[in-house]
Design a protein around this motif. Structure first.
Motif, mmCIF file in Angstrom:
data_model
loop_
_atom_site.group_PDB
_atom_site.id
_atom_site.type_symbol
_atom_site.label_atom_id
_atom_site.label_comp_id
_atom_site.label_asym_id
_atom_site.label_seq_id
_atom_site.Cartn_x
_atom_site.Cartn_y
_atom_site.Cartn_z
ATOM 1 N N THR A 76 4.286 3.733 -0.083
ATOM 2 C CA THR A 76 4.764 2.443 0.409
ATOM 3 C C THR A 76 4.060 1.279 -0.275
ATOM 4 O O THR A 76 4.639 0.215 -0.469
ATOM 5 C CB THR A 76 4.538 2.353 1.932
ATOM 6 O OG1 THR A 76 5.135 3.492 2.549
ATOM 7 C CG2 THR A 76 5.133 1.102 2.515
ATOM 8 N N LEU A 77 2.807 1.488 -0.670
ATOM 9 C CA LEU A 77 2.051 0.429 -1.348
ATOM 10 C C LEU A 77 2.658 0.034 -2.687
ATOM 11 O O LEU A 77 2.412 -1.056 -3.181
ATOM 12 C CB LEU A 77 0.605 0.883 -1.590
ATOM 13 C CG LEU A 77 -0.297 0.989 -0.382
ATOM 14 C CD1 LEU A 77 -1.612 1.629 -0.772
ATOM 15 C CD2 LEU A 77 -0.533 -0.384 0.213
ATOM 16 N N PHE A 78 3.434 0.922 -3.290
ATOM 17 C CA PHE A 78 3.922 0.705 -4.643
ATOM 18 C C PHE A 78 5.402 0.353 -4.699
ATOM 19 O O PHE A 78 5.986 0.364 -5.760
ATOM 20 C CB PHE A 78 3.668 1.959 -5.487
ATOM 21 C CG PHE A 78 2.231 2.395 -5.425
ATOM 22 C CD1 PHE A 78 1.239 1.672 -6.069
ATOM 23 C CD2 PHE A 78 1.863 3.511 -4.692
ATOM 24 C CE1 PHE A 78 -0.081 2.053 -5.991
ATOM 25 C CE2 PHE A 78 0.540 3.901 -4.616
ATOM 26 C CZ PHE A 78 -0.431 3.165 -5.262
ATOM 27 N N GLN A 79 5.985 0.017 -3.580
ATOM 28 C CA GLN A 79 7.405 -0.328 -3.571
ATOM 29 C C GLN A 79 7.565 -1.802 -3.870
ATOM 30 O O GLN A 79 7.463 -2.649 -2.984
ATOM 31 C CB GLN A 79 8.028 0.049 -2.242
ATOM 32 C CG GLN A 79 8.029 1.546 -2.051
ATOM 33 C CD GLN A 79 8.853 1.975 -0.866
ATOM 34 O OE1 GLN A 79 9.463 1.159 -0.186
ATOM 35 N NE2 GLN A 79 8.894 3.249 -0.630
ATOM 36 N N ASN A 80 7.824 -2.097 -5.125
ATOM 37 C CA ASN A 80 7.955 -3.483 -5.568
ATOM 38 C C ASN A 80 9.385 -3.998 -5.503
ATOM 39 O O ASN A 80 9.632 -5.171 -5.717
ATOM 40 C CB ASN A 80 7.434 -3.629 -6.999
ATOM 41 C CG ASN A 80 5.962 -3.344 -7.080
ATOM 42 O OD1 ASN A 80 5.226 -3.631 -6.156
ATOM 43 N ND2 ASN A 80 5.533 -2.754 -8.178
ATOM 44 N N ASP A 81 10.331 -3.103 -5.223
ATOM 45 C CA ASP A 81 11.729 -3.520 -5.251
ATOM 46 C C ASP A 81 12.160 -4.259 -3.980
ATOM 47 O O ASP A 81 13.246 -4.807 -3.915
ATOM 48 C CB ASP A 81 12.647 -2.324 -5.494
ATOM 49 C CG ASP A 81 12.470 -1.226 -4.459
ATOM 50 O OD1 ASP A 81 11.444 -1.224 -3.756
ATOM 51 O OD2 ASP A 81 13.365 -0.360 -4.370
ATOM 52 N N LEU A 99 -2.567 2.730 4.972
ATOM 53 C CA LEU A 99 -1.816 3.112 3.784
ATOM 54 C C LEU A 99 -2.725 3.518 2.631
ATOM 55 O O LEU A 99 -2.233 3.948 1.588
ATOM 56 C CB LEU A 99 -0.895 1.965 3.348
ATOM 57 C CG LEU A 99 0.181 1.573 4.357
ATOM 58 C CD1 LEU A 99 1.007 0.420 3.818
ATOM 59 C CD2 LEU A 99 1.067 2.752 4.702
ATOM 60 N N MET A 100 -4.035 3.377 2.825
ATOM 61 C CA MET A 100 -4.981 3.774 1.793
ATOM 62 C C MET A 100 -6.242 4.285 2.485
ATOM 63 O O MET A 100 -6.679 3.731 3.488
ATOM 64 C CB MET A 100 -5.332 2.600 0.878
ATOM 65 C CG MET A 100 -6.137 3.041 -0.296
ATOM 66 S SD MET A 100 -6.539 1.828 -1.583
ATOM 67 C CE MET A 100 -5.699 0.365 -1.239
ATOM 68 N N ALA A 101 -6.789 5.368 1.945
ATOM 69 C CA ALA A 101 -8.037 5.925 2.476
ATOM 70 C C ALA A 101 -8.783 6.586 1.338
ATOM 71 O O ALA A 101 -8.177 7.039 0.360
ATOM 72 C CB ALA A 101 -7.756 6.938 3.582
ATOM 73 N N GLY A 102 -10.075 6.628 1.467
ATOM 74 C CA GLY A 102 -10.882 7.264 0.438
ATOM 75 C C GLY A 102 -12.136 7.855 1.034
ATOM 76 O O GLY A 102 -12.534 7.535 2.155
ATOM 77 N N CYS A 103 -12.737 8.747 0.273
ATOM 78 C CA CYS A 103 -14.000 9.349 0.668
ATOM 79 C C CYS A 103 -14.690 9.878 -0.578
ATOM 80 O O CYS A 103 -14.071 10.018 -1.632
ATOM 81 C CB CYS A 103 -13.799 10.454 1.701
ATOM 82 S SG CYS A 103 -12.829 11.848 1.120
#
Length: 123
Positions: A76-81, A99-103
């Protein structure tokens, strides 16, 4: 990173994670096939030893794994349209929470080993 493994009689094997890492749990539950956990752990060890990243494009989540960290990003983060400006009058905007997670790599590796042991011990 906090997590809890569950064997649900209807949904099967599931992992619950803290809100901060919910996307990681979603990736484990929906993107990584249970019969591919051991193979994925092998790929992780090659990433740790090498200099290349591993990128996995799932149905809804992208995983970028480097020797230092695991980054999970919802598509969803990359839907530029979609032109979000047309919703400004309604005061709507994209909520990027969840919408984003890291570890860190080591934390993710420990999670994967724990997940594999849990699934294998209850089959």
């Amino acid at each position: 990173m906090e997590y809890q493994f569950i064997r649900d009689p209807i949904a099967g094997f599931r992992v619950r994670m803290s809100e901060e890492h919910a996307l990681v749990g979603r990736w484990l539950n929906d993107e990584l096939p249970l019969n591919d956990i051991a193979g994925f752990i092998e790929k992780m060890s090659t990433v740790k030893q090498g200099t290349e990243e591993l990128k996995l494009e799932g149905k809804e989540v992208r995983l970028t794994l480097s020797k230092d960290e695991a980054l999970f990003e919802a598509h969803t983060l990359f839907q530029n349209d979609v032109d979000l400006s047309r919703y400004e009058d309604d005061l709507l905007e994209l909520d990027e929470d969840g919408l984003m997670a890291g570890c860190g790599f080591e934390d993710f590796q420990a999670l994967m080993h724990d997940w594999n042991r849990f699934v294998q011990s209850r089959r």
